[in-house]
Write a protein that holds these residues in place. Structure first.
Motif, PDB file in Angstrom:
ATOM      1  N   HIS A   1      27.268  16.823  43.932  1.00  0.00           N
ATOM      2  CA  HIS A   1      26.480  17.374  42.834  1.00  0.00           C
ATOM      3  C   HIS A   1      26.120  16.209  41.919  1.00  0.00           C
ATOM      4  N   THR A   2      24.837  15.868  41.856  1.00  0.00           N
ATOM      5  CA  THR A   2      24.407  14.697  41.093  1.00  0.00           C
ATOM      6  C   THR A   2      24.804  14.802  39.636  1.00  0.00           C
ATOM      7  N   ILE A   3      24.589  15.974  39.032  1.00  0.00           N
ATOM      8  CA  ILE A   3      24.959  16.200  37.630  1.00  0.00           C
ATOM      9  C   ILE A   3      25.605  17.566  37.503  1.00  0.00           C
ATOM     10  N   THR A   4      26.767  17.576  36.864  1.00  0.00           N
ATOM     11  CA  THR A   4      27.437  18.819  36.501  1.00  0.00           C
ATOM     12  C   THR A   4      27.683  18.782  34.997  1.00  0.00           C
ATOM     13  N   ALA A   5      27.103  19.722  34.268  1.00  0.00           N
ATOM     14  CA  ALA A   5      27.181  19.741  32.814  1.00  0.00           C
ATOM     15  C   ALA A   5      27.766  21.065  32.335  1.00  0.00           C
ATOM     16  N   PHE A   6      28.542  20.992  31.248  1.00  0.00           N
ATOM     17  CA  PHE A   6      29.163  22.185  30.668  1.00  0.00           C
ATOM     18  C   PHE A   6      29.072  22.081  29.149  1.00  0.00           C
ATOM     19  N   GLY A   7      28.538  23.152  28.495  1.00  0.00           N
ATOM     20  CA  GLY A   7      28.334  23.137  27.058  1.00  0.00           C
ATOM     21  C   GLY A   7      29.442  23.807  26.286  1.00  0.00           C
ATOM     22  N   GLU A   8      29.401  23.633  24.970  1.00  0.00           N
ATOM     23  CA  GLU A   8      30.410  24.223  24.083  1.00  0.00           C
ATOM     24  C   GLU A   8      30.327  25.747  24.070  1.00  0.00           C
ATOM     25  N   ASP A   9      29.131  26.274  24.248  1.00  0.00           N
ATOM     26  CA  ASP A   9      28.952  27.731  24.193  1.00  0.00           C
ATOM     27  C   ASP A   9      29.170  28.400  25.544  1.00  0.00           C
ATOM     28  N   GLY A  10      29.620  27.647  26.556  1.00  0.00           N
ATOM     29  CA  GLY A  10      29.860  28.208  27.877  1.00  0.00           C
ATOM     30  C   GLY A  10      28.732  28.024  28.860  1.00  0.00           C
ATOM     31  N   GLY A  11      27.584  27.528  28.391  1.00  0.00           N
ATOM     32  CA  GLY A  11      26.473  27.285  29.296  1.00  0.00           C
ATOM     33  C   GLY A  11      26.765  26.114  30.223  1.00  0.00           C
TER      34      GLY A  11
ATOM     35  N   TRP B   1      16.782  21.048  30.454  1.00  0.00           N
ATOM     36  CA  TRP B   1      17.856  22.017  30.158  1.00  0.00           C
ATOM     37  C   TRP B   1      18.517  21.696  28.821  1.00  0.00           C
ATOM     38  N   CYS B   2      18.726  20.407  28.546  1.00  0.00           N
ATOM     39  CA  CYS B   2      19.336  20.019  27.266  1.00  0.00           C
ATOM     40  C   CYS B   2      18.442  20.409  26.089  1.00  0.00           C
ATOM     41  N   ILE B   3      17.124  20.232  26.243  1.00  0.00           N
ATOM     42  CA  ILE B   3      16.206  20.605  25.167  1.00  0.00           C
ATOM     43  C   ILE B   3      16.234  22.119  24.944  1.00  0.00           C
ATOM     44  N   ALA B   4      16.292  22.891  26.024  1.00  0.00           N
ATOM     45  CA  ALA B   4      16.350  24.348  25.892  1.00  0.00           C
ATOM     46  C   ALA B   4      17.648  24.805  25.240  1.00  0.00           C
ATOM     47  N   GLN B   5      18.733  24.058  25.459  1.00  0.00           N
ATOM     48  CA  GLN B   5      20.028  24.410  24.885  1.00  0.00           C
ATOM     49  C   GLN B   5      20.270  23.782  23.515  1.00  0.00           C
ATOM     50  N   SER B   6      19.274  23.040  22.987  1.00  0.00           N
ATOM     51  CA  SER B   6      19.392  22.358  21.685  1.00  0.00           C
ATOM     52  C   SER B   6      20.582  21.407  21.658  1.00  0.00           C
ATOM     53  N   VAL B   7      20.669  20.584  22.675  1.00  0.00           N
ATOM     54  CA  VAL B   7      21.784  19.642  22.805  1.00  0.00           C
ATOM     55  C   VAL B   7      21.428  18.343  22.091  1.00  0.00           C
ATOM     56  N   SER B   8      22.365  17.843  21.298  1.00  0.00           N
ATOM     57  CA  SER B   8      22.157  16.574  20.589  1.00  0.00           C
ATOM     58  C   SER B   8      23.070  15.459  21.090  1.00  0.00           C
ATOM     59  N   ASP B   9      24.229  15.808  21.683  1.00  0.00           N
ATOM     60  CA  ASP B   9      25.183  14.800  22.133  1.00  0.00           C
ATOM     61  C   ASP B   9      25.595  15.084  23.573  1.00  0.00           C
TER      62      ASP B   9
END
Length: 296
Positions: A187-197, A266-274
């Motif tokens: 998996h080239t990129i696996t990302a997990f957000g604070e809100d569970g996304g 995906w980061c822009i849609a999730q309003s990711v800053s860091d």
């Protein structure tokens, strides 16, 4: 913001030969920087400075003065980067030492002229008190913004890497959501957000390109090993290998670009800053390596 674009060019045979000669001359500048730095260190017991190395290379080569300075700057940057890596304990880091036969030539500031019809004049500077005729090329799909630098590169053919100002100002930073990223091969990129996304981007395309490239190179290598080195057939196989490497590199670049584009969207849609990524350097330290067993 500064952006870069690959621009394909057309030119007469004479100017094409002059472009190849420029890259050979830039390689001579690089090799001279290596030798000058080595001699300077042996005599002075310290590294040579930027002003001193530019002074010793000034006017010695058949290039524009800014093109010579650009090679010197690249050498100094490589040397300083190697020093910083050694200070961090990276054992594989080495100072520049390899001589080159070809090296990219760069024109900056007053070293080139760009016209509306796509005509580019690359200056060769003054030699023996006389200004030499510039190298004229015809380019397509040039950026409409102000061009800052032009670099002559080669990848199965000559092309220009053009750096330009896009006129877009960077937005100010505001603290928002954070995500963790784990890059990998399957998996080239696996990302997990604070809100569970979460987001998973598969790396099957990249792995397939790697496997096909290695398979083709192995087949060509077996055929080439049966030929006399330097023969006509050996050179044909060598040319095929370079073509396969060039094509696979472009395919990998395209696949990784699409992967990062999907991740950024995906980061822009999730309003990711860091975006946080772990430091995996040294994970294999103090581990036992599996010994290979030769089986008949």
């Amino acid at each position: 913001m500064i952006r870069a674009r690959i621009v394909h060019i057309q030119a007469s045979k004479r100017n094409i030969d002059r472009l190849f000669a420029c890259n050979r001359e830039s390689a001579r500048v690089w090799n001279d920087c290596l030798q000058i730095s080595k001699d300077y260190y042996a005599e002075q017991k310290k590294w040579i400075s930027q002003s001193e190395i530019q002074k010793q290379t000034k006017g010695k080569f058949h290039l524009h003065s800014q093109s010579i300075q650009a090679v010197c700057h690249k050498y100094l940057f490589a040397r300083d980067s190697a020093y910083q890596a050694i200070q961090k304990g990276i054992k594989t880091a080495r100072y520049p030492y390899k001589s080159k036969n070809h090296y990219n030539t760069k024109w900056a500031k007053d070293g080139f002229k760009v016209f509306v019809n796509g005509r580019i004049e690359l200056s060769m500077g003054n030699h023996h008190g006389k200004r030499e005729r510039p190298i004229v090329v015809q380019a397509t799909h040039l950026p409409e913004r102000q061009i800052k630098e032009i670099e002559l590169c080669y990848d199965n053919g000559l092309y220009l890497a053009v750096s330009y100002e896009d006129g877009i100002e960077s937005k100010p930073y505001y603290k928002n959501r954070s995500i963790g990223v784990d890059p990998g091969e399957i998996h080239t990129i696996t990302a997990f957000g604070e809100d569970g996304g979460s987001l998973i981007i598969t790396g099957r395309k990249v792995r397939a390109i790697h496997r096909l490239r290695n398979k083709k190179l192995g087949e060509i290598q077996r055929l080439q090993s049966k030929c006399t080195k330097g023969s006509r057939q050996w050179k044909k196989y060598h040319q095929v290998k370079r073509y396969i490497l060039s094509k696979s590199e472009k395919q990998l670049r395209d696949a990784l670009h699409k992967t990062t584009k999907s991740f950024v969207d995906w980061c822009i849609a999730q309003s990711v800053s860091d975006v946080h990524m772990g430091n995996v350097d040294g994970v294999q330290r103090n581990t036992r390596k599996k010994k290979r067993v030769n089986r008949k």
